[in-house]
Design an enzyme around this catalytic site. Sequence first.
Site, PDB file in Angstrom:
ATOM      1  NE  ARG A  32      -3.679   0.564   1.740  1.00 12.80           N
ATOM      2  CZ  ARG A  32      -5.006   0.607   2.527  1.00 12.80           C
ATOM      3  NH1 ARG A  32      -5.033   1.369   3.753  1.00 12.80           N
ATOM      4  NH2 ARG A  32      -6.043  -0.188   1.958  1.00 12.80           N
ATOM      5  CG  HIS A  56      -8.424  -0.089  -2.792  1.00 15.58           C
ATOM      6  ND1 HIS A  56      -7.575  -1.126  -2.403  1.00 15.58           N
ATOM      7  CD2 HIS A  56      -9.040   0.240  -1.465  1.00 15.58           C
ATOM      8  CE1 HIS A  56      -7.910  -1.504  -1.219  1.00 15.58           C
ATOM      9  NE2 HIS A  56      -8.632  -0.881  -0.504  1.00 15.58           N
ATOM     10  CD  GLN A  91     -12.720  -2.295  -0.300  1.00 17.04           C
ATOM     11  OE1 GLN A  91     -11.936  -2.244   0.366  1.00 17.04           O
ATOM     12  NE2 GLN A  91     -14.054  -3.201   0.024  1.00 17.04           N
ATOM     13  CG  ASP A 131     -13.746   5.801  -0.693  1.00 20.70           C
ATOM     14  OD1 ASP A 131     -13.701   5.725   0.384  1.00 20.70           O
ATOM     15  OD2 ASP A 131     -12.917   6.005  -1.464  1.00 20.70           O
ATOM     16  CB  CYS A 166     -13.825   0.530   0.251  1.00 18.49           C
ATOM     17  SG  CYS A 166     -13.424   2.259   0.381  1.00 18.49           S
ATOM     18  NE  ARG A 181      -9.639  -5.647   0.983  1.00 16.23           N
ATOM     19  CZ  ARG A 181      -9.135  -4.538   1.180  1.00 16.23           C
ATOM     20  NH1 ARG A 181      -9.785  -3.548   1.881  1.00 16.23           N
ATOM     21  NH2 ARG A 181      -8.067  -4.427   1.047  1.00 16.23           N
TER      22      ARG A 181
HETATM   23  N1   CP Z   1     -11.119  -0.443   2.684  1.00 13.23           N
HETATM   24  C1   CP Z   1      -9.712  -0.718   2.911  1.00 13.23           C
HETATM   25  O1   CP Z   1      -8.855  -0.745   2.541  1.00 13.23           O
HETATM   26  O2   CP Z   1      -9.643  -0.355   4.493  1.00 13.23           O
HETATM   27  P1   CP Z   1      -8.270  -0.050   5.183  1.00 13.23           P
HETATM   28  O3   CP Z   1      -7.744   1.370   4.892  1.00 13.23           O
HETATM   29  O4   CP Z   1      -8.691  -0.142   6.652  1.00 13.23           O
HETATM   30  O5   CP Z   1      -7.124  -1.282   4.825  1.00 13.23           O
HETATM   31  N1  NVA Z   2     -10.202   6.543  -1.281  1.00 14.96           N
HETATM   32  C1  NVA Z   2      -9.704   6.154   0.104  1.00 14.96           C
HETATM   33  C2  NVA Z   2      -9.951   4.496   0.291  1.00 14.96           C
HETATM   34  C3  NVA Z   2      -9.847   3.991   1.684  1.00 14.96           C
HETATM   35  C4  NVA Z   2      -9.831   2.547   1.783  1.00 14.96           C
HETATM   36  C5  NVA Z   2      -8.329   6.458   0.489  1.00 14.96           C
HETATM   37  O1  NVA Z   2      -7.517   6.287  -0.412  1.00 14.96           O
HETATM   38  O2  NVA Z   2      -8.331   7.042   1.520  1.00 14.96           O
END
Ligand code: CP
Ligand code: NVA
Length: 323
Positions: A104, A131, A134, A229, A269, A297
């Site tokens: 990430r 992502h 997700q 989101d 998400c 997930r």
């Molecule tokens: N939806 C998601 O990726 O959650 P986290 O940021 O908690 O990993």
């Molecule tokens: N769009 C959000 C998704 C979190 C899982 C972010 O990038 O923070």
Amino acid sequence: MMPKLRHMLRDDDITHAEQKQILDLGMKFWKNRYYSRPFEGPQGVAILFDKPSTRTRTSFSVGVAELGGYPLVIDKSGSQLGRGEPVEDTSRVLSRMNSAIVWRTFGQDLIERMAQYSSVPVINALTDDFHPCQILADFLTIAQHCKSTDLKGKTIAYVGDSANNMAHSYLLGGAVAGMNVRIAGPLGFLPREDIADDARARAAETGGSILVTTDPQEAVKEADCVFTDTWVSMGEEEDYELKSNLFWDYQVNAELMSLAKPDALFQHCLPAYRGKEVTSEIIDGKQSVVWDEAENRLHAQKALLTWLVAQQRGDESLLGETA
Ligand code: CP
Ligand code: NVA
């Protein structure tokens, strides 16, 4: 099956048939947590975080353990990568000792460099642009509810910040699935043109369609599933006040949700901000499947990891009956 190193950096790195195969495998893991154990040994899987996480961290850690492996979770602050060691060097070292790399991070260019120098599969666990993990979980959630992984012709609507990673991934992932993808956000917060074009091209092959609009009602009308989101993604915290006032027309509330099909699902998400992008009434209401979505997930990523190592090893047996 010939061995081939594959990565999952964006949702259109896989074909329609491959996405379905991963979703079928996700269904198997949903029904049997120990359906396949490709990392027995245990083999290491490096899971790197440059941004916070609850779901991704938990689902990859538990998932790798259930696949028989050892989840090596590394935070940016505790690694040399965080002190400026080149991605290329990190990639070569990690892939000498691990069976997969999950990351990430911020720029898509970073994960592309990680993949370029890796000898094991690399998975995007969220970048500023995409992502994909997700989206696999979200589509698995739809598949569970309609009891089929054939999602062709389903209509999905995403409303909110349409320039973010989730919007981009719904575009590409939905196009790969052959869905009708509708994305609604305010001017200035619409998807990147090149990504929308890639989605249109893929949708033309799969029988899907793409609509990008500023009209949330048009997007949600008769949809099978409505997504939203956060209005402020990780790394944008400084823009909170400025950004969060631009999106009120895109809040998912009972009025907007009533335009979707009567049995439409609501997904998010997470993490969610009740009273902002979604009302409590909707996220805690009967159409919401956000807890199934979060659990998925685990199943979807175990399927993805298993599928990727099956490709790399040329070992169809890891896929069981879904091969
Ligand atoms: N939806 C998601 O990726 O959650 P986290 O940021 O908690 O990993
Ligand atoms: N769009 C959000 C998704 C979190 C899982 C972010 O990038 O923070």
